[in-house]
Scaffold this motif. Structure first.
Motif, PDB file in Angstrom:
ATOM      1  N   LEU A  30       0.822  -1.209   0.000  1.00  0.00           N
ATOM      2  CA  LEU A  30       0.000   0.000   0.000  1.00  0.00           C
ATOM      3  C   LEU A  30       0.861   1.266   0.000  1.00  0.00           C
ATOM      4  N   VAL A  31       1.917   1.272   0.793  1.00  0.00           N
ATOM      5  CA  VAL A  31       2.813   2.437   0.817  1.00  0.00           C
ATOM      6  C   VAL A  31       3.518   2.589  -0.532  1.00  0.00           C
ATOM      7  N   ALA A  32       3.980   1.499  -1.110  1.00  0.00           N
ATOM      8  CA  ALA A  32       4.641   1.563  -2.416  1.00  0.00           C
ATOM      9  C   ALA A  32       3.655   1.998  -3.499  1.00  0.00           C
ATOM     10  N   LEU A  33       2.424   1.549  -3.406  1.00  0.00           N
ATOM     11  CA  LEU A  33       1.393   1.946  -4.361  1.00  0.00           C
ATOM     12  C   LEU A  33       1.178   3.458  -4.319  1.00  0.00           C
ATOM     13  N   ILE A  34       1.069   4.009  -3.124  1.00  0.00           N
ATOM     14  CA  ILE A  34       0.896   5.456  -2.980  1.00  0.00           C
ATOM     15  C   ILE A  34       2.139   6.200  -3.465  1.00  0.00           C
ATOM     16  N   ALA A  35       3.312   5.672  -3.163  1.00  0.00           N
ATOM     17  CA  ALA A  35       4.551   6.319  -3.592  1.00  0.00           C
ATOM     18  C   ALA A  35       4.694   6.288  -5.112  1.00  0.00           C
ATOM     19  N   PHE A  36       4.400   5.156  -5.732  1.00  0.00           N
ATOM     20  CA  PHE A  36       4.462   5.091  -7.198  1.00  0.00           C
ATOM     21  C   PHE A  36       3.486   6.080  -7.826  1.00  0.00           C
ATOM     22  N   GLY A  37       2.291   6.172  -7.267  1.00  0.00           N
ATOM     23  CA  GLY A  37       1.310   7.131  -7.783  1.00  0.00           C
ATOM     24  C   GLY A  37       1.766   8.564  -7.605  1.00  0.00           C
ATOM     25  N   SER A  38       2.409   8.844  -6.485  1.00  0.00           N
ATOM     26  CA  SER A  38       2.925  10.181  -6.233  1.00  0.00           C
ATOM     27  C   SER A  38       4.041  10.534  -7.220  1.00  0.00           C
ATOM     28  N   GLY A  39       4.896   9.594  -7.505  1.00  0.00           N
ATOM     29  CA  GLY A  39       5.958   9.836  -8.479  1.00  0.00           C
ATOM     30  C   GLY A  39       5.425   9.950  -9.892  1.00  0.00           C
ATOM     31  N   LEU A  40       4.404   9.183 -10.191  1.00  0.00           N
ATOM     32  CA  LEU A  40       3.807   9.220 -11.533  1.00  0.00           C
ATOM     33  C   LEU A  40       3.157  10.565 -11.820  1.00  0.00           C
ATOM     34  N   GLN A  41       2.547  11.159 -10.802  1.00  0.00           N
ATOM     35  CA  GLN A  41       1.866  12.435 -11.004  1.00  0.00           C
ATOM     36  C   GLN A  41       2.726  13.638 -10.610  1.00  0.00           C
ATOM     37  N   ASP A  42       4.019  13.422 -10.423  1.00  0.00           N
ATOM     38  CA  ASP A  42       4.989  14.481 -10.098  1.00  0.00           C
ATOM     39  C   ASP A  42       4.621  15.252  -8.837  1.00  0.00           C
ATOM     40  N   ARG A  43       4.114  14.560  -7.848  1.00  0.00           N
ATOM     41  CA  ARG A  43       3.799  15.207  -6.572  1.00  0.00           C
ATOM     42  C   ARG A  43       4.935  15.058  -5.577  1.00  0.00           C
ATOM     43  N   SER A  44       5.869  14.196  -5.872  1.00  0.00           N
ATOM     44  CA  SER A  44       7.045  13.990  -5.028  1.00  0.00           C
ATOM     45  C   SER A  44       8.274  13.889  -5.925  1.00  0.00           C
ATOM     46  N   ASP A  45       9.420  14.044  -5.297  1.00  0.00           N
ATOM     47  CA  ASP A  45      10.681  13.913  -6.015  1.00  0.00           C
ATOM     48  C   ASP A  45      10.802  12.488  -6.557  1.00  0.00           C
ATOM     49  N   ARG A  46      11.043  12.370  -7.841  1.00  0.00           N
ATOM     50  CA  ARG A  46      11.085  11.040  -8.473  1.00  0.00           C
ATOM     51  C   ARG A  46      12.200  10.168  -7.920  1.00  0.00           C
ATOM     52  N   ALA A  47      13.350  10.749  -7.661  1.00  0.00           N
ATOM     53  CA  ALA A  47      14.469   9.960  -7.134  1.00  0.00           C
ATOM     54  C   ALA A  47      14.152   9.434  -5.737  1.00  0.00           C
ATOM     55  N   SER A  48      13.498  10.252  -4.916  1.00  0.00           N
ATOM     56  CA  SER A  48      13.115   9.795  -3.578  1.00  0.00           C
ATOM     57  C   SER A  48      12.080   8.684  -3.651  1.00  0.00           C
ATOM     58  N   VAL A  49      11.114   8.843  -4.542  1.00  0.00           N
ATOM     59  CA  VAL A  49      10.088   7.821  -4.716  1.00  0.00           C
ATOM     60  C   VAL A  49      10.716   6.516  -5.188  1.00  0.00           C
ATOM     61  N   ALA A  50      11.646   6.612  -6.110  1.00  0.00           N
ATOM     62  CA  ALA A  50      12.315   5.409  -6.611  1.00  0.00           C
ATOM     63  C   ALA A  50      13.083   4.711  -5.496  1.00  0.00           C
ATOM     64  N   GLY A  51      13.761   5.473  -4.661  1.00  0.00           N
ATOM     65  CA  GLY A  51      14.511   4.874  -3.548  1.00  0.00           C
ATOM     66  C   GLY A  51      13.609   4.234  -2.512  1.00  0.00           C
ATOM     67  N   VAL A  52      12.534   4.925  -2.155  1.00  0.00           N
ATOM     68  CA  VAL A  52      11.602   4.395  -1.157  1.00  0.00           C
ATOM     69  C   VAL A  52      10.952   3.114  -1.664  1.00  0.00           C
TER      70      VAL A  52
END
Length: 134
Positions: free
Chosen positions: A53-75
């Protein structure tokens, strides 16, 4: 192109993990499923659900440019690795007849290996995403 496709594959992988985690509950009694998932001291079904669930939210956040992509990829990479390691440990330790004996369900005999295989999709897509954004 892969900066957009990699998180989409990660989202699909997380949804597949959640689907496979819930599958035994549709075919077996809850008591049998609890015995099945509790063969190791770590609650694999709870941790995998939380991490997915956390990874799902993080992937969605990175996909929609709401978070830093590199941070999302690392998390997502770290979450995916933990999820895969815990699930592989559980799949190796769990006897093949646990769910079959407890619930008399032969159709779930390969479930643990299917779940272990699907969890590998999360760190693979996260690694692909990390490679594309770095």
């Amino acid at each position: 192109m892969s900066e957009r496709l990699a998180p989409k594959v990660g989202i699909v992988s997380c949804l597949a993990v959640l689907l496979l985690l819930s599958l035994p509950y549709f075919f077996a009694p809850a008591t049998a499923v609890s015995v099945y998932y509790e063969t190791i001291p770590v609650p694999v079904h709870l941790l995998d659900t939380f991490f997915a669930l956390v990874a799902l939210i993080a992937f969605g956040s990175g996909l929609q440019d709401r978070s830093d992509r590199a941070s999302v990829a690392g998390v997502t990479l770290v979450l995916g690795i933990f999820m895969a390691v815990i699930t592989l440990w559980w799949a190796v330790v769990t006897p093949s007849a646990t769910i079959v004996e407890a619930a008399r369900m032969d159709s779930l005999s390969g479930h643990r290996w299917a779940l272990a295989f699907v969890t590998l999709g999360v760190p693979a897509s996260a690694g692909w995403y990390a490679r594309s954004v770095l």
